[in-house]
Design a protein around this motif. Structure first.
Motif, PDB file in Angstrom:
ATOM      1  N   MET A  73     -38.995  62.583  20.811  1.00 26.91           N
ATOM      2  CA  MET A  73     -40.176  63.333  21.231  1.00 26.91           C
ATOM      3  C   MET A  73     -40.158  64.750  20.664  1.00 26.91           C
ATOM      4  N   VAL A  74     -38.992  65.383  20.675  1.00 24.76           N
ATOM      5  CA  VAL A  74     -38.877  66.723  20.101  1.00 24.76           C
ATOM      6  C   VAL A  74     -39.215  66.695  18.608  1.00 24.76           C
ATOM      7  N   ALA A  75     -38.821  65.622  17.930  1.00 26.62           N
ATOM      8  CA  ALA A  75     -39.075  65.488  16.494  1.00 26.62           C
ATOM      9  C   ALA A  75     -40.510  65.091  16.182  1.00 26.62           C
ATOM     10  N   GLY A  76     -41.331  64.851  17.206  1.00 25.17           N
ATOM     11  CA  GLY A  76     -42.721  64.474  16.986  1.00 25.17           C
ATOM     12  C   GLY A  76     -42.914  63.014  16.650  1.00 25.17           C
ATOM     13  N   LEU A  77     -41.918  62.179  16.938  1.00 26.74           N
ATOM     14  CA  LEU A  77     -41.980  60.760  16.602  1.00 26.74           C
ATOM     15  C   LEU A  77     -42.454  59.911  17.783  1.00 26.74           C
ATOM     16  N   MET A  78     -42.398  60.477  18.970  1.00 26.01           N
ATOM     17  CA  MET A  78     -42.899  59.824  20.173  1.00 26.01           C
ATOM     18  C   MET A  78     -43.602  60.863  21.035  1.00 26.01           C
ATOM     19  N   VAL A  79     -44.442  60.387  21.934  1.00 25.97           N
ATOM     20  CA  VAL A  79     -45.038  61.239  22.958  1.00 25.97           C
ATOM     21  C   VAL A  79     -44.936  60.508  24.287  1.00 25.97           C
ATOM     22  N   CYS A  80     -45.079  61.274  25.352  1.00 30.46           N
ATOM     23  CA  CYS A  80     -45.022  60.697  26.692  1.00 30.46           C
ATOM     24  C   CYS A  80     -46.177  61.252  27.509  1.00 30.46           C
ATOM     25  N   ASN A  81     -46.754  60.400  28.330  1.00 34.38           N
ATOM     26  CA  ASN A  81     -47.752  60.856  29.292  1.00 34.38           C
ATOM     27  C   ASN A  81     -47.474  60.131  30.601  1.00 34.38           C
ATOM     28  N   THR A  82     -48.004  60.680  31.681  1.00 32.84           N
ATOM     29  CA  THR A  82     -47.750  60.113  32.996  1.00 32.84           C
ATOM     30  C   THR A  82     -49.054  59.868  33.734  1.00 32.84           C
ATOM     31  N   THR A  83     -48.961  59.020  34.735  1.00 30.91           N
ATOM     32  CA  THR A  83     -50.093  58.766  35.616  1.00 30.91           C
ATOM     33  C   THR A  83     -50.043  59.758  36.773  1.00 30.91           C
ATOM     34  N   ILE A  84     -51.074  59.755  37.600  1.00 31.35           N
ATOM     35  CA  ILE A  84     -51.094  60.657  38.752  1.00 31.35           C
ATOM     36  C   ILE A  84     -49.895  60.436  39.673  1.00 31.35           C
ATOM     37  N   PRO A  85     -49.459  59.193  39.915  1.00 28.98           N
ATOM     38  CA  PRO A  85     -48.253  59.015  40.738  1.00 28.98           C
ATOM     39  C   PRO A  85     -46.961  59.436  40.045  1.00 28.98           C
ATOM     40  N   GLY A  86     -47.018  59.801  38.749  1.00 27.02           N
ATOM     41  CA  GLY A  86     -45.833  60.267  38.057  1.00 27.02           C
ATOM     42  C   GLY A  86     -45.096  59.209  37.277  1.00 27.02           C
ATOM     43  N   HIS A  87     -45.731  58.081  36.988  1.00 20.40           N
ATOM     44  CA  HIS A  87     -45.105  57.032  36.191  1.00 20.40           C
ATOM     45  C   HIS A  87     -45.257  57.359  34.716  1.00 20.40           C
ATOM     46  N   ALA A  88     -44.163  57.253  33.970  1.00 16.99           N
ATOM     47  CA  ALA A  88     -44.164  57.663  32.565  1.00 16.99           C
ATOM     48  C   ALA A  88     -44.438  56.495  31.636  1.00 16.99           C
ATOM     49  N   TYR A  89     -45.209  56.801  30.590  1.00 19.01           N
ATOM     50  CA  TYR A  89     -45.493  55.851  29.509  1.00 19.01           C
ATOM     51  C   TYR A  89     -45.145  56.528  28.183  1.00 19.01           C
ATOM     52  N   TYR A  90     -44.607  55.761  27.253  1.00 21.60           N
ATOM     53  CA  TYR A  90     -44.184  56.295  25.958  1.00 21.60           C
ATOM     54  C   TYR A  90     -44.970  55.624  24.832  1.00 21.60           C
ATOM     55  N   ALA A  91     -45.290  56.423  23.798  1.00 21.40           N
ATOM     56  CA  ALA A  91     -45.994  55.905  22.633  1.00 21.40           C
ATOM     57  C   ALA A  91     -45.330  56.426  21.366  1.00 21.40           C
ATOM     58  N   VAL A  92     -45.369  55.617  20.322  1.00 20.40           N
ATOM     59  CA  VAL A  92     -44.848  56.011  19.014  1.00 20.40           C
ATOM     60  C   VAL A  92     -45.989  56.635  18.214  1.00 20.40           C
ATOM     61  N   THR A  93     -45.755  57.792  17.634  1.00 19.82           N
ATOM     62  CA  THR A  93     -46.772  58.464  16.826  1.00 19.82           C
ATOM     63  C   THR A  93     -46.810  57.849  15.424  1.00 19.82           C
TER      64      THR A  93
END
Length: 250
Positions: free
Chosen positions: A159-179
């Motif tokens: 994520m720091v390298a810009g190769l992935m990102v993360c977002n969360t839902t309102i309850p705080g559940h995390a999802y990851y995506a590859v850029t």
């Protein structure tokens, strides 16, 4: 390596990782300030605080210049004074080794597993674009959270390298995506670790304290960009939801 330099490196790393880690909390300004810091990271780094009296500040500035000369950090200055700092690949790898954390090559190995088993390069549904942490680790939300923390640590270098990102839902559940850059990195192969250093528990403790303080700072600080509300949370359920033709806009 000089103990003060080790301390500087792991504290910078803790601040950087706090910037890119999932923002599950909804109180304060954490989500907005972390998003703005991520946006500006490549050009401005993270804030560098020498702290202490004038003598300590001068000593810290000298160490910072020495680390810059050694290729461990990139320094962003204004009117001759350091305002921001970013670890170079060698500096980051060194700091992660000393703090006992996964490096970028290990992170990409985990990213490759996530991409292969949970994502599509050309997604048609949100579930093709975003991988739920619960699905990746096989632990349902509401259960033991240790597996989520381990996954977060493993994916932070990407994520720091810009190769992935993360977002969360309102309850705080995390999802990851590859850029797009991340998919290209998977095609090109994994980097060879470049840093050096032996694990030190004291350095690991300093890393986590810097991480904590950075998160508190983001939550408590005013938002510089007036009117900015931060990233919109993902819907509680992304299953079956189509996405736009342009995919991941990062």
């Amino acid at each position: 390596m000089n103990p003060d330099v080790i301390s500087d490196l792991v504290q910078i790393l803790g601040t950087v990782d706090a910037t890119f880690a999932p923002t599950r909390e909804r109180g304060g300004n954490l989500r907005t300030n972390a998003m703005l810091a991520r946006r500006d990271f490549r050009e401005q780094g993270v804030q560098y605080h020498a702290g202490g009296d004038a003598a300590r500040r001068k000593s810290a500035e000298r160490r910072l210049s020495a680390m810059e000369d050694a290729g461990l950090v990139a320094v962003f200055r204004r009117q001759g004074r350091a305002r921001g700092v970013r670890l170079t690949p060698v500096g980051e790898d060194t700091a992660r080794r000393i703090a006992g954390l996964p490096d970028l090559s290990e992170s990409l190995e985990v990213m490759a597993i996530v991409a292969k088993n949970h994502l599509e390069r050309e997604p048609k549904l949100l579930t093709d674009l975003w991988a739920a942490e619960a699905d990746v680790v096989g632990v349902p939300w509401g259960g033991e959270t240790k597996a989520y923390v381990i996954l977060e640590e493993e994916l932070l270098p990407a994520m720091v390298a810009g190769l992935m990102v993360c977002n969360t839902t309102i309850p705080g559940h995390a999802y990851y995506a590859v850029t797009p850059a991340g998919w290209a990195a998977l095609d090109d192969g994994f980097p060879t670790p470049a840093g050096a250093g032996a694990f030190a528990q004291a350095a690991r403790d300093e890393y986590f304290e810097a991480f904590r303080l950075a998160r508190v700072g983001y939550a408590d600080a005013k938002v510089a960009a007036l009117g900015e509300i931060g990233p919109l949370p993902l819907p509680v359920s992304v299953g079956g939801s189509p996405i736009g033709p342009h995919g991941l806009g990062v």
